[in-house]
Scaffold this motif. Sequence first.
Motif, PDB file in Angstrom:
ATOM      1  N   GLU A  29       0.819  -1.205   0.000  1.00 29.72           N
ATOM      2  CA  GLU A  29       0.000   0.000   0.000  1.00 29.72           C
ATOM      3  C   GLU A  29       0.860   1.264   0.000  1.00 29.72           C
ATOM      4  O   GLU A  29       0.521   2.257  -0.639  1.00 29.72           O
TER       5      GLU A  29
ATOM      6  N   ASP B 181      -6.653  -0.297  10.340  1.00 34.26           N
ATOM      7  CA  ASP B 181      -7.915   0.001   9.677  1.00 34.26           C
ATOM      8  C   ASP B 181      -8.741   0.987  10.498  1.00 34.26           C
ATOM      9  O   ASP B 181      -9.321   1.935   9.953  1.00 34.26           O
TER      10      ASP B 181
ATOM     11  N   ARG C 286      -4.607   1.847   5.527  1.00 37.08           N
ATOM     12  CA  ARG C 286      -5.078   0.760   4.687  1.00 37.08           C
ATOM     13  C   ARG C 286      -4.048  -0.370   4.608  1.00 37.08           C
ATOM     14  O   ARG C 286      -2.859  -0.130   4.413  1.00 37.08           O
TER      15      ARG C 286
ATOM     16  N   PRO D  69      -4.099  -3.969   2.483  1.00 37.57           N
ATOM     17  CA  PRO D  69      -4.839  -4.875   1.590  1.00 37.57           C
ATOM     18  C   PRO D  69      -4.421  -6.332   1.761  1.00 37.57           C
ATOM     19  O   PRO D  69      -3.676  -6.895   0.959  1.00 37.57           O
TER      20      PRO D  69
ATOM     21  N   HIS E 246     -11.137  -1.679  -1.701  1.00 36.09           N
ATOM     22  CA  HIS E 246     -11.152  -0.822  -0.510  1.00 36.09           C
ATOM     23  C   HIS E 246      -9.807  -0.748   0.189  1.00 36.09           C
ATOM     24  O   HIS E 246      -9.642   0.100   1.081  1.00 36.09           O
ATOM     25  N   ARG E 247      -8.850  -1.624  -0.172  1.00 36.00           N
ATOM     26  CA  ARG E 247      -7.523  -1.664   0.443  1.00 36.00           C
ATOM     27  C   ARG E 247      -7.636  -1.883   1.941  1.00 36.00           C
ATOM     28  O   ARG E 247      -6.931  -1.293   2.749  1.00 36.00           O
ATOM     29  N   ARG E 248      -8.529  -2.770   2.327  1.00 39.30           N
ATOM     30  CA  ARG E 248      -8.787  -3.073   3.728  1.00 39.30           C
ATOM     31  C   ARG E 248      -8.710  -4.580   3.950  1.00 39.30           C
ATOM     32  O   ARG E 248      -8.906  -5.362   3.016  1.00 39.30           O
TER      33      ARG E 248
END
Length: 429
Positions: free
Chosen positions: A204, A264, A269, A271, A329-331
């Motif tokens: 990220e 988070d 973030r 991923p 969402h890169r979560r």
Amino acid sequence: MLCDVTTPQDLDDRFRETLAALPAAERRRDPADPVTDDAPLTGAQLLDLFDAQITSRQLDLAGRWLRSFGEGFYTIGSAGHEGNAAVAAALRPTDPALLHYRSGAFYCVRAAQSAATPEATDDAEPPAEAAEPEPAGDAPPTGGFAAYAGAARDVLRGMVASSAEPIAGGRHKVFGRADLAVVPTTSTIASHLPRAVGMGLAVERLRRLDSAGRRTGAGVRVGSGAGAAHAPWPPDAIVVCSFGDASVNHASATAAFNTAGWYDHAGLRIPVLFVCEDNGLGISVRSPEGWVEATLRSRPGIRYLSADGADPVQAYAVAAEAAAWVRRHRRPAVLHLRTVRLMGHAGADAESAYRSPAELAADLDGDPVAATARLLVDAGVATGEELLARYDETGWQVRRIAEEVLGEPKLGSAADVVSALAPRRPVRV
């Protein structure tokens, strides 16, 4: 037959009996059509997954065969976990993967994906930032065992401690290969989960670097000029990390989940897609009913999804949903994949000490490879006889490769073993 333990012969016999008893469908289905009316997989794609699964199964059988005459040094297999082939198919070959030791089918699919994906170049056009990510990765190519022969050779080299094995060079049997974006992990329980979180942070961070110093293609170029460094992942890559159900109790796993959730919650973030392959056992200790789900669901900041590893269509659909959500969402998210364990924890495992014959028989009934075969036959994509022929051909090819790698060089001295650990100062080593 089955009494106190599921042996390789039991498993092979039961699978053959299952395929022989499958009634042919009333009509054949075009393999290019969805395997069922609303399935996200075509018949051809499911057949490819079946080929990956039977390659993994035959590798497990070959591992026990090699060990029977003292030439195989690793018997922890993937039997019962072959549903992870669908997870691999839902990802991209450029998504870095940290895999636990029951990932044979996943590794086969990843190798086939990578072989089928043309290499990107630094001059490739970068993807539009606002573009909606694809819900799944490239499906493995059609072609039977040929698509998975390279992966089979890698695994067999690890089993016989060949110095030609691509990641450990005969030092240990692990799933790992740089050009497949499969990052090797140790056998230490859950030790790779914090590494996956750290890799997610790195991926990220690279993605968020000023675009003026970055070019996309095979990877991200960081900085500018002759000294620019390259990252091996595209900007929208996600990290996948698989582990067993008992690992959720380990401090390393707790640290990884907590870190991912903390970041988070803080608006940062990571991923990462965690994949918990739950066969209900940590070697010989049962996971209490409902404990794994309750533990994973309770993690703040990590989305929870679940699927049945014996249902390849559902597993693929849920894995694709999870991967697309993480990518967009890169979560972080966790996929709770229900599996079974066949042939024990390893070759020396005496399951009769802690499992009843009824439990072992129930796991055989839940064989994910047999479940894939039933679906293919019910859908009219293939007959049981045709699938058995593929299984036998794959077994013959795996044995052939096993005999070939037996003759490859081994590490012959202490100097050979440690030379790669400090190659810049070999004299000190």
